[in-house]
Design an enzyme around this catalytic site. Structure first.
Site, PDB file in Angstrom:
ATOM      1  N   TYR A 154       0.854  -1.199   0.000  1.00 41.38           N
ATOM      2  CA  TYR A 154       0.000   0.000   0.000  1.00 41.38           C
ATOM      3  C   TYR A 154       0.886   1.243   0.000  1.00 41.38           C
ATOM      4  O   TYR A 154       1.794   1.365   0.834  1.00 41.38           O
ATOM      5  CB  TYR A 154      -0.934   0.019   1.229  1.00 41.38           C
ATOM      6  N   SER A 155       0.609   2.163  -0.931  1.00 38.94           N
ATOM      7  CA  SER A 155       1.342   3.431  -0.959  1.00 38.94           C
ATOM      8  C   SER A 155       1.041   4.186   0.323  1.00 38.94           C
ATOM      9  O   SER A 155      -0.113   4.221   0.766  1.00 38.94           O
ATOM     10  CB  SER A 155       0.867   4.311  -2.120  1.00 38.94           C
ATOM     11  N   CYS A 335       0.040   7.193 -10.849  1.00 40.44           N
ATOM     12  CA  CYS A 335      -0.187   6.202  -9.800  1.00 40.44           C
ATOM     13  C   CYS A 335      -1.666   5.837  -9.753  1.00 40.44           C
ATOM     14  O   CYS A 335      -2.539   6.702  -9.858  1.00 40.44           O
ATOM     15  CB  CYS A 335       0.272   6.761  -8.447  1.00 40.44           C
ATOM     16  N   GLU A 375       3.890   4.170 -10.999  1.00 40.39           N
ATOM     17  CA  GLU A 375       3.623   3.065 -10.067  1.00 40.39           C
ATOM     18  C   GLU A 375       2.149   2.704 -10.182  1.00 40.39           C
ATOM     19  O   GLU A 375       1.283   3.391  -9.629  1.00 40.39           O
ATOM     20  CB  GLU A 375       3.961   3.446  -8.639  1.00 40.39           C
ATOM     21  N   TYR A 377      -0.851  -0.577 -10.222  1.00 42.25           N
ATOM     22  CA  TYR A 377      -1.064  -1.902  -9.634  1.00 42.25           C
ATOM     23  C   TYR A 377      -2.410  -2.484 -10.030  1.00 42.25           C
ATOM     24  O   TYR A 377      -3.221  -1.812 -10.616  1.00 42.25           O
ATOM     25  CB  TYR A 377      -0.969  -1.828  -8.103  1.00 42.25           C
TER      26      TYR A 377
HETATM   27  P1  FAD Z   1      -7.016 -10.162  -2.629  1.00 39.14           P
HETATM   28  O1  FAD Z   1      -7.510 -11.055  -1.572  1.00 39.14           O
HETATM   29  O2  FAD Z   1      -5.570 -10.199  -2.968  1.00 39.14           O
HETATM   30  O3  FAD Z   1      -7.888 -10.388  -3.929  1.00 39.14           O
HETATM   31  C1  FAD Z   1      -7.569  -9.697  -5.132  1.00 39.14           C
HETATM   32  C2  FAD Z   1      -8.821  -9.548  -5.973  1.00 39.14           C
HETATM   33  O4  FAD Z   1      -9.299 -10.815  -6.364  1.00 39.14           O
HETATM   34  C3  FAD Z   1      -9.971  -8.867  -5.219  1.00 39.14           C
HETATM   35  O5  FAD Z   1     -10.583  -7.921  -6.082  1.00 39.14           O
HETATM   36  C4  FAD Z   1     -10.918 -10.017  -4.905  1.00 39.14           C
HETATM   37  O6  FAD Z   1     -12.266  -9.568  -4.808  1.00 39.14           O
HETATM   38  C5  FAD Z   1     -10.685 -10.941  -6.063  1.00 39.14           C
HETATM   39  N1  FAD Z   1     -10.961 -12.364  -5.759  1.00 39.14           N
HETATM   40  C6  FAD Z   1     -10.753 -13.012  -4.594  1.00 39.14           C
HETATM   41  N2  FAD Z   1     -11.102 -14.306  -4.719  1.00 39.14           N
HETATM   42  C7  FAD Z   1     -11.535 -14.485  -5.980  1.00 39.14           C
HETATM   43  C8  FAD Z   1     -12.021 -15.588  -6.732  1.00 39.14           C
HETATM   44  N3  FAD Z   1     -12.145 -16.791  -6.190  1.00 39.14           N
HETATM   45  N4  FAD Z   1     -12.374 -15.373  -8.010  1.00 39.14           N
HETATM   46  C9  FAD Z   1     -12.246 -14.169  -8.582  1.00 39.14           C
HETATM   47  N5  FAD Z   1     -11.773 -13.068  -7.922  1.00 39.14           N
HETATM   48  C10 FAD Z   1     -11.430 -13.226  -6.638  1.00 39.14           C
HETATM   49  N6  FAD Z   1      -4.382  -0.628  -2.982  1.00 39.14           N
HETATM   50  C11 FAD Z   1      -5.044   0.377  -2.352  1.00 39.14           C
HETATM   51  O7  FAD Z   1      -6.234   0.244  -2.050  1.00 39.14           O
HETATM   52  N7  FAD Z   1      -4.388   1.532  -2.007  1.00 39.14           N
HETATM   53  C12 FAD Z   1      -3.074   1.741  -2.296  1.00 39.14           C
HETATM   54  O8  FAD Z   1      -2.520   2.805  -1.981  1.00 39.14           O
HETATM   55  C13 FAD Z   1      -2.365   0.700  -2.952  1.00 39.14           C
HETATM   56  N8  FAD Z   1      -1.060   0.829  -3.253  1.00 39.14           N
HETATM   57  C14 FAD Z   1      -0.404  -0.161  -3.912  1.00 39.14           C
HETATM   58  C15 FAD Z   1       0.954   0.029  -4.223  1.00 39.14           C
HETATM   59  C16 FAD Z   1       1.632  -0.960  -4.908  1.00 39.14           C
HETATM   60  C17 FAD Z   1       3.099  -0.718  -5.261  1.00 39.14           C
HETATM   61  C18 FAD Z   1       0.968  -2.151  -5.273  1.00 39.14           C
HETATM   62  C19 FAD Z   1       1.705  -3.228  -6.017  1.00 39.14           C
HETATM   63  C20 FAD Z   1      -0.344  -2.345  -4.943  1.00 39.14           C
HETATM   64  C21 FAD Z   1      -1.061  -1.358  -4.258  1.00 39.14           C
HETATM   65  N9  FAD Z   1      -2.404  -1.532  -3.908  1.00 39.14           N
HETATM   66  C22 FAD Z   1      -3.078  -0.503  -3.278  1.00 39.14           C
HETATM   67  C23 FAD Z   1      -3.141  -2.790  -4.172  1.00 39.14           C
HETATM   68  C24 FAD Z   1      -3.040  -3.704  -2.926  1.00 39.14           C
HETATM   69  O9  FAD Z   1      -1.717  -4.154  -2.770  1.00 39.14           O
HETATM   70  C25 FAD Z   1      -3.928  -4.959  -3.025  1.00 39.14           C
HETATM   71  O10 FAD Z   1      -3.629  -5.621  -4.224  1.00 39.14           O
HETATM   72  C26 FAD Z   1      -5.412  -4.679  -2.960  1.00 39.14           C
HETATM   73  O11 FAD Z   1      -5.760  -4.031  -1.758  1.00 39.14           O
HETATM   74  C27 FAD Z   1      -6.207  -6.014  -3.034  1.00 39.14           C
HETATM   75  O12 FAD Z   1      -5.754  -6.836  -2.016  1.00 39.14           O
HETATM   76  P2  FAD Z   1      -6.777  -7.744  -1.166  1.00 39.14           P
HETATM   77  O13 FAD Z   1      -5.972  -8.577  -0.242  1.00 39.14           O
HETATM   78  O14 FAD Z   1      -7.860  -6.917  -0.596  1.00 39.14           O
HETATM   79  O15 FAD Z   1      -7.429  -8.646  -2.296  1.00 39.14           O
END
Ligand code: FAD
Length: 377
Positions: A154-155, A335, A375, A377
């Site tokens: 997360y940024s 971003c 950046e 994602y």
């Molecule tokens: P996850 O559990 O990883 O799931 C990912 C997606 O898959 C979700 O949309 C979920 O609904 C879906 N999913 C889950 N299970 C299934 C299934 N069986 N079938 C289909 N789809 C499914 N995010 C922010 O909100 N703010 C930020 O500032 C931010 N900064 C970032 C900076 C960087 C450098 C990077 C790489 C990423 C950033 N992200 C940011 C994204 C963050 O890292 C996560 O990827 C995001 O919050 C989703 O993670 P999660 O664990 O909630 O979802």
């Protein structure tokens, strides 16, 4: 909105090193965002609060008066390092931070939910503006039973001094990942994002596993305090820019006196989805020479062809100025969601061609000059 969690945190701050204000507290540490339906009551409320100071006059300032004198920050030793802190806490040994507050940032008519989350790291996980934290959500990784979940990045949306200006907290801007079944259109909670939901559902006092900090691409170049920074964001992509802007325009950092131009283009769905809008609007009032802010509301505004207004359409409106600024050495940052880049690149290419320039050459020059920062994602 969970205003109370934030508004009760007393923070010692001083304004422009004015000793008479040293013992003041910010009644409100959430400078500049609010429930969309409420009035735009921006108030920085300074009150003399310590027992020694009780006899002094109570000083209440609205943000209109208070925002020009910048906020003193500490510890200034956070300016000393020559290199940014990197990977101080690894996945196997994360730091356990504490949630200070979770605040919904968007209004009722926003599609989806985005939260501002303040985490206390006790000064143990320092970072620079533009870096990210890793968060390991609690529970077991379903794909690797017996193991923790994978880390999510997360940024960081605050400056190194955090929202309480004492170097002990970091703020994140997190969008709750929700899954809708494409056939029924109904939400399927079993497939909701693990980490974003954990963060948005967390409560003050909850523990959170932090790794990092990481990332060098989005660090704010400070060699020239009079430089131009063009910041393009969709949704939570605004997070690093909130940190930059607080450092440029809100904080009194003796070693960084910003006198350049920061120009933010923010793309979201509608007015209710705007993030930190009060904070940014205030900079517009107070620093019209140093800050520009253009919003693209895809579901409310139309572009010049009658289509939805995306962030690239806003950039196109100002393309002459943007290109001139780039030619003069401006930094440009992107971003947000990955999907934003193709449309933006296409627009920039189109504009370059209209100007009789080759976008490929321009892009490679921007990258070579370290003006191009992406950046997504
Ligand atoms: P996850 O559990 O990883 O799931 C990912 C997606 O898959 C979700 O949309 C979920 O609904 C879906 N999913 C889950 N299970 C299934 C299934 N069986 N079938 C289909 N789809 C499914 N995010 C922010 O909100 N703010 C930020 O500032 C931010 N900064 C970032 C900076 C960087 C450098 C990077 C790489 C990423 C950033 N992200 C940011 C994204 C963050 O890292 C996560 O990827 C995001 O919050 C989703 O993670 P999660 O664990 O909630 O979802």
């Amino acid at each position: 909105m969970a205003h109370s969690a934030l508004s009760q945190v007393p923070v010692a701050v001083s304004v422009n090193n004015d000793v008479s204000l040293r013992k003041s507290v910010f009644k409100s540490t959430h400078v500049g965002f609010r429930e969309k339906s409420r009035t735009s009551s921006l108030s920085l409320d300074f009150r003399v609060a310590s027992s020694q100071s009780r006899n002094r006059p109570v000083l209440c300032m609205s943000v209109q008066q208070a925002s020009k004198p910048k906020v003193a920050v500490s510890p200034l030793s956070l300016e000393d390092a020559k290199e940014p802190p990197m990977h101080l806490f690894k996945n196997k040994e994360p730091y356990t931070g504490t949630i200070v507050s979770v605040e919904r940032l968007v209004g009722q008519n926003a599609p989806g939910e985005t939260c501002h989350i303040v985490i206390d790291h006790g000064g143990k996980v320092p970072y620079w503006e533009g870096q990210s934290y890793g968060i390991i959500p609690p529970g077991e990784n379903p794909k690797k039973p017996g193991n923790p979940h994978n880390v999510r990045l997360y940024s960081i949306a605050s400056t190194r001094y955090g929202d309480s200006f004492d170097g002990k907290t970091a703020s994140l801007c997190v969008r709750r990942a929700v899954y809708y079944d494409p056939e029924t259109g109904k939400e399927d909670p079993s497939k909701n994002g693990v980490c974003s939901n954990f963060l948005c559902d967390s409560k003050p006092g909850d523990k959170v596993q932090i790794t990092g900090p990481s990332g060098k691409i989005m660090l704010l170049p400070e060699d020239n305090p009079n430089a131009t920074h063009i910041m393009i964001a969709t949704g939570t992509g605004v997070a690093p820019y909130r940190g930059y802007l607080r450092r440029m325009l809100m904080e009194n950092v003796p070693t960084f006196k910003f006198g350049g131009l920061a120009w933010l283009f923010l793309g979201v769905a509608n007015t209710d989805s705007l993030l930190y809008d009060d904070e940014f609007s205030k900079y517009l009032e107070d620093y019209p020479d140093n800050f520009r802010f253009d919003r693209a509301l895809s579901r409310e505004q139309k572009n010049k062809n009658g289509g939805k207004m995306y962030v690239q359409d806003k950039i196109e409106e100002y393309s002459d100025e943007v290109f001139k600024l780039l030619d003069n050495g401006a930094h440009i940052y992107f971003c947000g969601l990955k999907g934003m880049m193709p449309g933006i690149q296409e627009t920039l290419k189109k504009v370059a061609e209209q100007r009789g320039e080759s976008w490929e050459e321009k892009l490679s020059q921007l990258k070579k000059n370290k003006q191009w920062h992406v950046e997504v994602y």
